[in-house]
Scaffold this active site. Structure first.
Site, PDB file in Angstrom:
ATOM      1  N   LEU A 164     -29.602 -44.732 -70.284  1.00  0.00           N
ATOM      2  CA  LEU A 164     -29.454 -46.016 -70.965  1.00  0.00           C
ATOM      3  C   LEU A 164     -27.971 -46.328 -71.169  1.00  0.00           C
ATOM      4  CD1 LEU A 164     -32.059 -45.317 -73.797  1.00  0.00           C
ATOM      5  CD2 LEU A 164     -32.397 -46.736 -71.756  1.00  0.00           C
ATOM      6  N   ASP A 178     -30.653 -39.011 -70.208  1.00  0.00           N
ATOM      7  CA  ASP A 178     -29.735 -39.009 -71.362  1.00  0.00           C
ATOM      8  C   ASP A 178     -29.757 -37.696 -72.146  1.00  0.00           C
ATOM      9  OD1 ASP A 178     -28.403 -41.608 -71.557  1.00  0.00           O
ATOM     10  OD2 ASP A 178     -30.430 -42.427 -71.753  1.00  0.00           O
ATOM     11  N   GLU A 187     -26.856 -34.461 -79.376  1.00  0.00           N
ATOM     12  CA  GLU A 187     -26.688 -34.712 -80.810  1.00  0.00           C
ATOM     13  C   GLU A 187     -27.809 -35.568 -81.391  1.00  0.00           C
ATOM     14  OE1 GLU A 187     -23.694 -37.669 -82.226  1.00  0.00           O
ATOM     15  OE2 GLU A 187     -23.078 -36.034 -83.523  1.00  0.00           O
ATOM     16  N   ASP A 188     -28.353 -36.444 -80.554  1.00  0.00           N
ATOM     17  CA  ASP A 188     -29.354 -37.383 -81.076  1.00  0.00           C
ATOM     18  C   ASP A 188     -30.688 -36.726 -81.417  1.00  0.00           C
ATOM     19  OD1 ASP A 188     -27.725 -39.653 -81.001  1.00  0.00           O
ATOM     20  OD2 ASP A 188     -27.959 -39.775 -78.828  1.00  0.00           O
ATOM     21  N   ARG A 208     -36.216 -41.637 -74.394  1.00  0.00           N
ATOM     22  CA  ARG A 208     -35.608 -40.356 -74.762  1.00  0.00           C
ATOM     23  C   ARG A 208     -36.575 -39.458 -75.547  1.00  0.00           C
ATOM     24  NH1 ARG A 208     -29.610 -40.490 -76.719  1.00  0.00           N
ATOM     25  NH2 ARG A 208     -30.039 -38.300 -76.250  1.00  0.00           N
ATOM     26  N   ARG A 215     -31.685 -47.748 -83.335  1.00  0.00           N
ATOM     27  CA  ARG A 215     -32.362 -46.494 -82.990  1.00  0.00           C
ATOM     28  C   ARG A 215     -33.022 -45.818 -84.202  1.00  0.00           C
ATOM     29  NH1 ARG A 215     -30.356 -44.479 -78.024  1.00  0.00           N
ATOM     30  NH2 ARG A 215     -30.064 -46.324 -76.708  1.00  0.00           N
ATOM     31  N   HIS A 221     -24.631 -46.549 -82.703  1.00  0.00           N
ATOM     32  CA  HIS A 221     -24.929 -45.581 -83.764  1.00  0.00           C
ATOM     33  C   HIS A 221     -23.882 -45.671 -84.871  1.00  0.00           C
ATOM     34  CE1 HIS A 221     -26.994 -43.001 -80.485  1.00  0.00           C
ATOM     35  NE2 HIS A 221     -27.941 -43.337 -81.343  1.00  0.00           N
ATOM     36  N   CYS A 258     -21.567 -36.873 -79.483  1.00  0.00           N
ATOM     37  CA  CYS A 258     -22.934 -36.927 -78.911  1.00  0.00           C
ATOM     38  C   CYS A 258     -23.280 -35.723 -78.054  1.00  0.00           C
ATOM     39  CB  CYS A 258     -23.094 -38.130 -77.992  1.00  0.00           C
ATOM     40  SG  CYS A 258     -22.240 -39.585 -78.474  1.00  0.00           S
TER      41      CYS A 258
END
Ligand code: CIR
Length: 255
Positions: A21, A63, A68-69, A88, A133, A163, A250
């Site tokens: 993305l 991705d 980190e996400d 994701r 998100r 973010h 990230c």
């Protein structure tokens, strides 16, 4: 007080890493260079005495190297997220499996969504971005979990970036690096601030790690401002990672 970081989970960018993305409309990332930039990042962390835990790329999840996400880790607990982008969802599974070796596991549940990029921890204070998100349920669930561990949580509306940490990051010692357009936001009124000119917005995503500041290369104005902290400063190339809307925070889960 600085939390000494011992471990970082990273995930190598797979062959489809340039197909994830992005909101960037310029050139398509060059895969090889992206992988080189990721490798240099890993080397920089290792040089700061961080033990790297490498996860395999996740086929079908271009991705996934933005690890980190997928988790929020404190010294007490690891909270596995439910990523806000449908594409994701699932990346978090391998991360959860690894983190259960280190921490008690908690999780964000449906209908909550939360990306780790929306979570900034400053000592016992956790700032949670409410973004495209991370929804209110996700922010509320994380607040409930972390409140049990004596953290104080503040929700921050994020309307103008992907973010929270696209726009603000901790530099330690009660100091924040933040985009100049956020200078007067009440959530951050108790902190010293170094401002980033909007022309250098990507430099907001500077990583403070084991006493060092690691910033993206090519942002001279922000660099000069960061030098005033007296902290040793490293720069890393992030051009291809930036093309995928990512930055230095990230690429790892640090604990
Ligand atoms: C995404 O859109 O999800 C990825 N291309 C970029 C994620 C960047 N992650 C982060 O800032 N924590």
């Amino acid at each position: 007080m600085e939390q000494r970081i011992f471990h970082a989970i990273v995930r190598n960018p797979g062959p489809d890493a340039a197909e994830g993305l992005t909101t960037q409309t310029g050139a398509v990332p060059r895969l090889k260079q992206l992988q080189q930039q990721h490798a240099a990042y890993c080397q920089a962390l290792a040089a700061l005495d961080v033990e790297l835990i490498h996860l395999e790329p996740a086929p079908g999840y271009p991705d996934a190297y933005f690890v980190e996400d997928t988790a929020v880790v404190t010294p007490e607990v690891a909270v596995i997220t439910r990523p806000g982008a449908l594409e994701r969802r699932g990346e978090e599974q391998a991360v959860a499996q690894m983190l259960q070796n280190f921490r008690t596991i908690e999780a964000i549940r449906s209908p909550g969504t939360l990306d780790g990029g929306d979570v900034m921890i400053v000592d016992r204070h956790v700032f949670i971005g409410r973004s495209g998100r991370t929804n209110q349920h996700g922010a509320d669930q994380l607040t409930r979990i972390l409140t049990r561990y004596d953290y104080h949580c503040t929700h921050v509306p994020v309307l103008d970036s992907l973010h929270l940490k696209s726009s603000v990051n901790s530099l330690g010692d009660q100091q924040l690096l933040l985009i100049a357009t956020w200078a007067d936001r009440p959530e951050f009124k108790d902190y010293d601030k170094i401002l980033v000119d909007p022309s250098e917005a990507h430099a907001c995503n500077t990583l403070w790690l084991n006493g060092y500041l690691i910033m993206p290369e090519g942002y001279p104005q922000t660099r000069a401002r960061l030098e005033t902290t007296g902290k040793p400063l490293l720069t890393l190339a992030t051009s291809q990672i930036h093309r995928m809307d990512g930055g230095l925070t990230c690429l790892s889960i640090r604990f």
